[in-house]
Design a protein around this motif. Structure first.
Motif, PDB file in Angstrom:
ATOM      1  N   LEU A 108       0.826  -1.198   0.000  1.00  0.00           N
ATOM      2  CA  LEU A 108       0.000   0.000   0.000  1.00  0.00           C
ATOM      3  C   LEU A 108       0.869   1.259   0.000  1.00  0.00           C
ATOM      4  O   LEU A 108       1.955   1.280   0.586  1.00  0.00           O
ATOM      5  CB  LEU A 108      -0.896   0.027   1.235  1.00  0.00           C
ATOM      6  CG  LEU A 108      -2.172  -0.821   1.215  1.00  0.00           C
ATOM      7  CD1 LEU A 108      -2.739  -0.904   2.626  1.00  0.00           C
ATOM      8  CD2 LEU A 108      -3.198  -0.231   0.256  1.00  0.00           C
ATOM      9  N   VAL A 109       0.374   2.299  -0.639  1.00  0.00           N
ATOM     10  CA  VAL A 109       1.015   3.606  -0.595  1.00  0.00           C
ATOM     11  C   VAL A 109       0.222   4.474   0.374  1.00  0.00           C
ATOM     12  O   VAL A 109      -1.003   4.550   0.305  1.00  0.00           O
ATOM     13  CB  VAL A 109       1.047   4.250  -1.993  1.00  0.00           C
ATOM     14  CG1 VAL A 109       1.618   5.662  -1.917  1.00  0.00           C
ATOM     15  CG2 VAL A 109       1.880   3.397  -2.941  1.00  0.00           C
ATOM     16  N   GLY A 110       0.917   5.099   1.318  1.00  0.00           N
ATOM     17  CA  GLY A 110       0.264   5.906   2.343  1.00  0.00           C
ATOM     18  C   GLY A 110      -0.241   7.234   1.810  1.00  0.00           C
ATOM     19  O   GLY A 110      -0.026   7.604   0.649  1.00  0.00           O
ATOM     20  N   ALA A 111      -0.885   7.981   2.714  1.00  0.00           N
ATOM     21  CA  ALA A 111      -1.449   9.276   2.333  1.00  0.00           C
ATOM     22  C   ALA A 111      -0.364  10.257   1.896  1.00  0.00           C
ATOM     23  O   ALA A 111      -0.631  11.188   1.128  1.00  0.00           O
ATOM     24  CB  ALA A 111      -2.242   9.852   3.506  1.00  0.00           C
ATOM     25  N   ASN A 112       0.870  10.054   2.370  1.00  0.00           N
ATOM     26  CA  ASN A 112       1.976  10.952   2.002  1.00  0.00           C
ATOM     27  C   ASN A 112       2.681  10.533   0.719  1.00  0.00           C
ATOM     28  O   ASN A 112       3.699  11.125   0.342  1.00  0.00           O
ATOM     29  CB  ASN A 112       2.983  11.047   3.148  1.00  0.00           C
ATOM     30  CG  ASN A 112       3.592   9.686   3.491  1.00  0.00           C
ATOM     31  OD1 ASN A 112       3.242   8.661   2.893  1.00  0.00           O
ATOM     32  ND2 ASN A 112       4.486   9.673   4.463  1.00  0.00           N
ATOM     33  N   GLY A 113       2.160   9.497   0.048  1.00  0.00           N
ATOM     34  CA  GLY A 113       2.757   9.049  -1.205  1.00  0.00           C
ATOM     35  C   GLY A 113       3.885   8.059  -1.042  1.00  0.00           C
ATOM     36  O   GLY A 113       4.469   7.607  -2.032  1.00  0.00           O
ATOM     37  N   LYS A 114       4.224   7.703   0.209  1.00  0.00           N
ATOM     38  CA  LYS A 114       5.314   6.765   0.452  1.00  0.00           C
ATOM     39  C   LYS A 114       4.759   5.375   0.765  1.00  0.00           C
ATOM     40  O   LYS A 114       3.694   5.245   1.374  1.00  0.00           O
ATOM     41  CB  LYS A 114       6.180   7.256   1.612  1.00  0.00           C
ATOM     42  CG  LYS A 114       6.898   8.563   1.313  1.00  0.00           C
ATOM     43  CD  LYS A 114       7.777   8.986   2.483  1.00  0.00           C
ATOM     44  CE  LYS A 114       8.512  10.285   2.164  1.00  0.00           C
ATOM     45  NZ  LYS A 114       9.361  10.734   3.295  1.00  0.00           N
ATOM     46  N   PRO A 115       5.486   4.309   0.363  1.00  0.00           N
ATOM     47  CA  PRO A 115       5.001   2.949   0.612  1.00  0.00           C
ATOM     48  C   PRO A 115       4.975   2.627   2.101  1.00  0.00           C
ATOM     49  O   PRO A 115       5.798   3.123   2.875  1.00  0.00           O
ATOM     50  CB  PRO A 115       6.004   2.067  -0.128  1.00  0.00           C
ATOM     51  CG  PRO A 115       7.245   2.906  -0.228  1.00  0.00           C
ATOM     52  CD  PRO A 115       6.784   4.309  -0.335  1.00  0.00           C
ATOM     53  N   ILE A 116       4.035   1.796   2.513  1.00  0.00           N
ATOM     54  CA  ILE A 116       3.897   1.397   3.917  1.00  0.00           C
ATOM     55  C   ILE A 116       4.596   0.061   4.116  1.00  0.00           C
ATOM     56  O   ILE A 116       4.345  -0.901   3.389  1.00  0.00           O
ATOM     57  CB  ILE A 116       2.410   1.266   4.312  1.00  0.00           C
ATOM     58  CG1 ILE A 116       1.664   2.580   4.041  1.00  0.00           C
ATOM     59  CG2 ILE A 116       2.269   0.858   5.765  1.00  0.00           C
ATOM     60  CD1 ILE A 116       0.158   2.446   4.168  1.00  0.00           C
ATOM     61  N   ASP A 162      -1.588   6.633   7.647  1.00  0.00           N
ATOM     62  CA  ASP A 162      -2.550   7.723   7.837  1.00  0.00           C
ATOM     63  C   ASP A 162      -3.726   7.587   6.870  1.00  0.00           C
ATOM     64  O   ASP A 162      -4.170   8.550   6.243  1.00  0.00           O
ATOM     65  CB  ASP A 162      -1.852   9.084   7.657  1.00  0.00           C
ATOM     66  CG  ASP A 162      -2.694  10.242   8.243  1.00  0.00           C
ATOM     67  OD1 ASP A 162      -3.535   9.965   9.114  1.00  0.00           O
ATOM     68  OD2 ASP A 162      -2.490  11.396   7.816  1.00  0.00           O
ATOM     69  N   LEU A 163      -4.223   6.339   6.755  1.00  0.00           N
ATOM     70  CA  LEU A 163      -5.344   6.047   5.874  1.00  0.00           C
ATOM     71  C   LEU A 163      -6.576   5.710   6.706  1.00  0.00           C
ATOM     72  O   LEU A 163      -6.463   5.191   7.816  1.00  0.00           O
ATOM     73  CB  LEU A 163      -5.011   4.868   4.948  1.00  0.00           C
ATOM     74  CG  LEU A 163      -3.826   5.069   3.989  1.00  0.00           C
ATOM     75  CD1 LEU A 163      -3.478   3.758   3.311  1.00  0.00           C
ATOM     76  CD2 LEU A 163      -4.144   6.147   2.956  1.00  0.00           C
ATOM     77  N   THR A 169      -6.268   5.028  -2.550  1.00  0.00           N
ATOM     78  CA  THR A 169      -4.804   5.023  -2.588  1.00  0.00           C
ATOM     79  C   THR A 169      -4.344   4.041  -3.657  1.00  0.00           C
ATOM     80  O   THR A 169      -5.152   3.505  -4.432  1.00  0.00           O
ATOM     81  CB  THR A 169      -4.214   4.670  -1.212  1.00  0.00           C
ATOM     82  OG1 THR A 169      -2.791   4.809  -1.254  1.00  0.00           O
ATOM     83  CG2 THR A 169      -4.563   3.244  -0.813  1.00  0.00           C
ATOM     84  N   THR A 170      -3.035   3.796  -3.699  1.00  0.00           N
ATOM     85  CA  THR A 170      -2.454   2.878  -4.681  1.00  0.00           C
ATOM     86  C   THR A 170      -1.962   1.627  -3.987  1.00  0.00           C
ATOM     87  O   THR A 170      -1.360   1.692  -2.914  1.00  0.00           O
ATOM     88  CB  THR A 170      -1.284   3.565  -5.424  1.00  0.00           C
ATOM     89  OG1 THR A 170      -1.769   4.716  -6.103  1.00  0.00           O
ATOM     90  CG2 THR A 170      -0.654   2.615  -6.429  1.00  0.00           C
ATOM     91  N   LEU A 171      -2.215   0.484  -4.614  1.00  0.00           N
ATOM     92  CA  LEU A 171      -1.683  -0.799  -4.150  1.00  0.00           C
ATOM     93  C   LEU A 171      -0.737  -1.317  -5.217  1.00  0.00           C
ATOM     94  O   LEU A 171      -1.129  -1.515  -6.371  1.00  0.00           O
ATOM     95  CB  LEU A 171      -2.818  -1.802  -3.916  1.00  0.00           C
ATOM     96  CG  LEU A 171      -2.375  -3.220  -3.498  1.00  0.00           C
ATOM     97  CD1 LEU A 171      -1.809  -3.200  -2.080  1.00  0.00           C
ATOM     98  CD2 LEU A 171      -3.549  -4.208  -3.588  1.00  0.00           C
ATOM     99  N   ASP A 697       6.806   7.518 -11.654  1.00  0.00           N
ATOM    100  CA  ASP A 697       5.689   7.996 -10.831  1.00  0.00           C
ATOM    101  C   ASP A 697       4.371   7.329 -11.216  1.00  0.00           C
ATOM    102  O   ASP A 697       3.461   7.204 -10.397  1.00  0.00           O
ATOM    103  CB  ASP A 697       5.562   9.521 -10.951  1.00  0.00           C
ATOM    104  CG  ASP A 697       6.660  10.256 -10.201  1.00  0.00           C
ATOM    105  OD1 ASP A 697       7.351   9.599  -9.399  1.00  0.00           O
ATOM    106  OD2 ASP A 697       6.840  11.469 -10.427  1.00  0.00           O
ATOM    107  N   GLN A 698       4.260   6.912 -12.460  1.00  0.00           N
ATOM    108  CA  GLN A 698       3.035   6.261 -12.934  1.00  0.00           C
ATOM    109  C   GLN A 698       2.955   4.802 -12.498  1.00  0.00           C
ATOM    110  O   GLN A 698       1.929   4.158 -12.683  1.00  0.00           O
ATOM    111  CB  GLN A 698       2.961   6.352 -14.465  1.00  0.00           C
ATOM    112  CG  GLN A 698       3.016   7.764 -15.017  1.00  0.00           C
ATOM    113  CD  GLN A 698       3.165   7.784 -16.524  1.00  0.00           C
ATOM    114  OE1 GLN A 698       2.734   6.855 -17.214  1.00  0.00           O
ATOM    115  NE2 GLN A 698       3.771   8.847 -17.045  1.00  0.00           N
TER     116      GLN A 698
END
Length: 853
Positions: A108-116, A162-163, A169-171, A697-698
């Motif tokens: 998962l990608v977090g709310a800040n755009g970084k991977p969890i 922070d989800l 979001t992106t998986l 980024d895509q």
């Protein structure tokens, strides 16, 4: 015996302050050991409970029977099973329900755009199982996914990223998938399984993104009907299962998961802590021995009077050992209590810093209590044994002597024995790292080197203290000269006091040198093998992360600034019956972006039935260009491959290379671990990197780094390891500091009259304090210098031994800045240790001190 006991009790009452440092050294060593054992027991029990709760409704698990395990991995890769098998299983008598369990990597990608997550523990994705008894995760908030793109995530992952429910979001699967969170789940009553993250999807989405083709699952979970035991259920399922598929009980599955956590994390973690517990206790041994040696020397007249009054040697020896036993038992018991407190504190602290420590009561086992207690008592008694024997040998005539100060020096026998031991250590070590590479021989040589340093300590201390103390005569005048002479007074005492610090500094230096060498090795590997300009990777290590989309490299290659872009995927297969990792890539592009050394054959001819291997593996397998080898894949298929190329260097490219076309029929969830990119002539690094970043980024926003940045980030785990090592070794340095302070305090006691005379002839309190502090610094400087030399030597041994037994070439590096910091910390420890003894010495009453015998 009664007389010895009374003498011991009286002595302890009269001189209890003398044993304060020894008491604290034992307490700290035992507390660390007890805390480690209690923490390990608690973690195992917590994971047992968590996995038991999570799988309590699963009575059987149906899965592939065979696994392929590659070197360095404890968990193998299994062939998937058909999801249609669930309907067959449901028709079996005794089965209440059966559902496919699809599992794969999904980050998962977090709310800040970084991977969890992804920093070690895996990031998992799978189908959300609607049957709450068969689902290891329990829905805590929201609802289950019902449409494509809807997911349930474990609450711990949502909190970390922070989800919340309703967020989109992106998986990374690794192809980026837009998902909407509709529910939050728990695992076994916890917010997650330690640091593992989980994303539950619809079965259709799971089959689409996590499997090579629809209709495949990792396993099938089965629930038994009323009155059917797990064993009976497995017996009923076994006859109806196809060949190569097995059924195990739910309890066995939970135990396997616990064992996996235990082998991959708990055992390594607790062993790591136990090693440092041993180091702390070894350092404490020197401090304890030194305390008893000084105390026995100070009580020479007292013991001689006892002998003159009729006490036997045995009674004097026993009385000293009883004192040691009393200190050992009380300190060890206090250490046990402190250890339980440490474990409780870590249990509360670790979740706050994101470390996996499931909730639950502390588990205090009998072994976890008995072992530290026994070790504490044995270490203390063992350290006091020689001083006790020496006390028993005191002659009655010694009562007539005026001084009881330890004036022992270094004997010629010690110098010869130590020199012989050092020669033997060097010989075995050099043979173990140069002639016949062996970690065991290198380890034996290292232990002998440590013993040689300890034996030669008193021999070297006089010369070392004279050299190290020479600047004091000019900088501090008479005060510095007196400090140097005091440190020279008893070479054995100075060496024993410094040995505790020497071991701590040696281990710190060893890890510092080895860590710097690993970084240099990584930098050397990237510089030598990676001929590209930038690398695209995911910030993960261990099992974590979902990898990169295989579509990313072709997309980057289409950019006008890019000359070549090659993705490195990973597969597994048995090569001639042995599990091996395969690099799945475009071999031609691989040869353009990576330096593979001397290549025999052609990388362009691999096609769907060719394989390229390293020269080292070719020699092991007795293969050459044109030979054939048999590969068995996880789907059960076996194919014959022809060796079309043999290359020299494997560091980043791997040892076996096949094409994507050859891997596709056998792949599971496809992913790349790295995309290497080279730019066209004239393209600047900044422009090329920006173009690559725009494409990346895509695809889930992976990291785009220059070659130097990639090398540095690849070694990021080393800094994390060193930080933990330094934190743990702080305990050993603290114990060594206590030893120096205790030795100085006892030395001040025996030099009371001398200090009084110095004050009487004009020495000020400030000068007296400075003299004691500089003596402490000199002792610490000797220990630090010895530890630095020993640690540097052992670091070189470890690097060379690793180089000899590994296929990779290790680089040896000495980090001057870090070692300079180690020296400063050692000297600061000496100055700190001398503060209290110096203050106490300055407070002595001059007339009473002169009158002291």
């Amino acid at each position: 015996m009664n007389a010895s006991l009374r003498i011991s009790v009286s002595s302890l009452r009269a001189h209890k302050r003398r044993f304060a440092g020894t008491f604290l050294a034992v307490v700290l060593g035992v507390a660390f050991l007890a805390g480690t054992l209690v923490m390990g027991d608690t973690l195992r029990a917590s994971f047992d409970t968590m996995f038991g709760n999570a799988s309590s409704g699963t009575d059987a698990v149906v899965r592939s029977a065979d696994t392929i395990t590659t070197p360095g991995e404890s968990e193998g890769v299994r062939q998937p099973v058909d999801t249609d098998l669930a309907s067959t299983i449901e028709k079996t008598p005794g089965v209440a329900a059966a559902v496919p369990d699809i599992q794969g990597a999904g980050q998962l990608v977090g709310a800040n755009g970084k991977p969890i997550g992804g920093q070690g523990p895996p990031t998992l994705a799978g189908n959300w199982i609607d049957d709450p008894e068969l689902n290891a995760y329990q829905l805590a908030e929201g609802r289950a996914p019902s449409e494509s793109g809807e997911v349930v995530v474990n609450r711990g992952a949502a909190d970390k990223g922070d989800l919340k429910i309703g967020d989109t979001t992106t998986l990374r699967t690794p192809d980026p998938v837009k998902v909407t969170i509709v529910g939050l789940a728990t695992f076994g009553g916890e917010d997650g399984m330690a640091q593992v993250t989980f994303t539950g999807m619809t079965q259709a989405d799971a089959e689409k993104y996590l499997t090579a083709k629809p209709g495949e699952a990792a396993s099938i979970r089965v629930r038994a009907g009323p009155g059917v035991s797990q064993g009976e259920l497995v017996s009923a399922l076994t006859p109806v299962l196809p060949k190569g598929v097995e059924a195990i009980t739910g309890q066995e599955s939970a135990q396997e998961n616990t064992d996996m956590i235990s082998s991959q994390f708990l055992s390594i973690f607790t062993t790591f802590l136990l090693v440092f517990s041993g180091i702390a206790l070894l350092v404490a041994t020197f401090s304890i021995h030194n305390t008893f040696a000084i105390v026995v020397a100070q009580r020479t007249r007292e013991n001689a009077l006892l002998r003159a009054l009729g006490a036997s040697r045995r009674q004097v020896t026993v009385s000293t050992l009883i004192e040691a036993t009393a200190v050992a038992v009380t300190a060890s018991v206090a250490g046990l209590v402190a250890g339980i407190g440490i474990a409780a504190g870590l249990q509360a602290l670790f979740p706050a810093i994101g470390f996996p420590f499931p909730e639950g009561d502390l588990v205090i086992g009998g072994l976890s209590m008995a072992l530290p207690l026994a070790v504490g008592v044995i270490v203390c008694l063992g350290s006091a044994l020689l001083p006790a024997v020496r006390a028993g040998r005191t002659a009655p005539l010694a009562a007539l002597r005026e001084t009881a100060v330890d004036q022992s020096g270094a004997s010629r026998t010690r110098a010869v024995a130590g020199g012989g031991l050092a020669a033997l250590a060097i010989g075995i070590t050099l043979f173990g790292v140069l002639a016949s590479p062996s970690l065991w021989l290198a380890g034996l040589g290292a232990v002998l080197a440590l013993a040689a340093f300890v034996v030669l300590g008193p021999v070297a201390s006089s010369t070392a203290v004279r050299v190290l103390g020479m600047p004091l005569d000019r900088l501090r005048g008479v005060t510095g000269g007196l400090a140097r002479r005091n440190a020279l007074r008893s070479p054995k005492r100075t060496a024993a006091t410094a040995s505790a610090l020497m071991i701590g500094v040696a281990v710190v230096s060893l890890f510092t040198v080895f860590g710097a060498s690993l970084k240099a090795t990584m930098d050397q590997t990237v510089s030598r093998s990676f001929a590209g300009d930038v690398a695209v990777s995911t910030p993960s290590f261990g099992a974590g992360g979902s990898g990169l989309s295989p579509k990313l490299a072709p997309a980057i290659a289409e950019q006008p600034t890019v000359e070549n872009a090659v993705g490195l995927g990973r597969g597994v297969a048995e090569v001639n019956g042995k599990g091996r990792a395969l690099t799945v890539t475009d071999p031609v592009a691989l040869g353009k972006v990576f330096d593979l050394g001397d290549v025999r054959g052609s990388l362009g001819d691999l096609s769907t039935d060719g394989i390229a291997i390293t020269k080292n593996e070719a020699d092991k397998q007795h293969l050459k260009v044109g030979d054939t080898t048999r590969l068995a894949f996880t789907d059960g298929e076996k194919e014959t491959f022809t060796v079309r190329a043999v290359y020299g260097q494997s560091e980043l490219a791997g040892e076996y290379v096949i094409t994507r076309a050859a891997w596709n029929p056998h792949r599971t969830q496809d992913a790349d671990t790295l995309v290497a990119v080279s730019f066209k002539d004239g393209v600047s690094t900044a422009d090329g990197k920006a173009a690559v970043k725009k494409v990346a980024d895509q695809y889930g926003n992976p990291e785009v780094q220059t070659r130097d940045e990639y090398a540095q980030s690849s070694a990021g785990g080393i800094d994390m390891m060193l930080t933990l090592v330094y934190a743990l070794l702080a305990l050993a340095v603290l114990i060594a500091l206590l030893g120096i302070a205790n030795t100085l305090t006892l030395a001040i006691h025996e030099r009371t009259r001398e200090l009084g005379l110095l004050r009487a002839v004009g020495q000020t309190r400030a000068q007296l304090r400075a003299m004691v502090r500089w003596e402490s610094v000199l002792v610490a400087a000797f220990g630090t210098a010895g530890g630095l030399a020993l640690g540097g030597f052992l670091g070189w041994v470890l690097v060379k031994a690793s180089d000899g037994v590994s296929d990779s070439a290790f680089a040896f590096a000495i980090p001057p800045v870090q070692l300079a910091v180690v020296v400063l910390v050692g000297l600061a420890a000496g100055a700190l240790a001398g503060l209290r003894p110096a203050r106490r010495a300055a407070r002595l009453d001059v007339l009473r001190a002169i009158a002291t015998e």
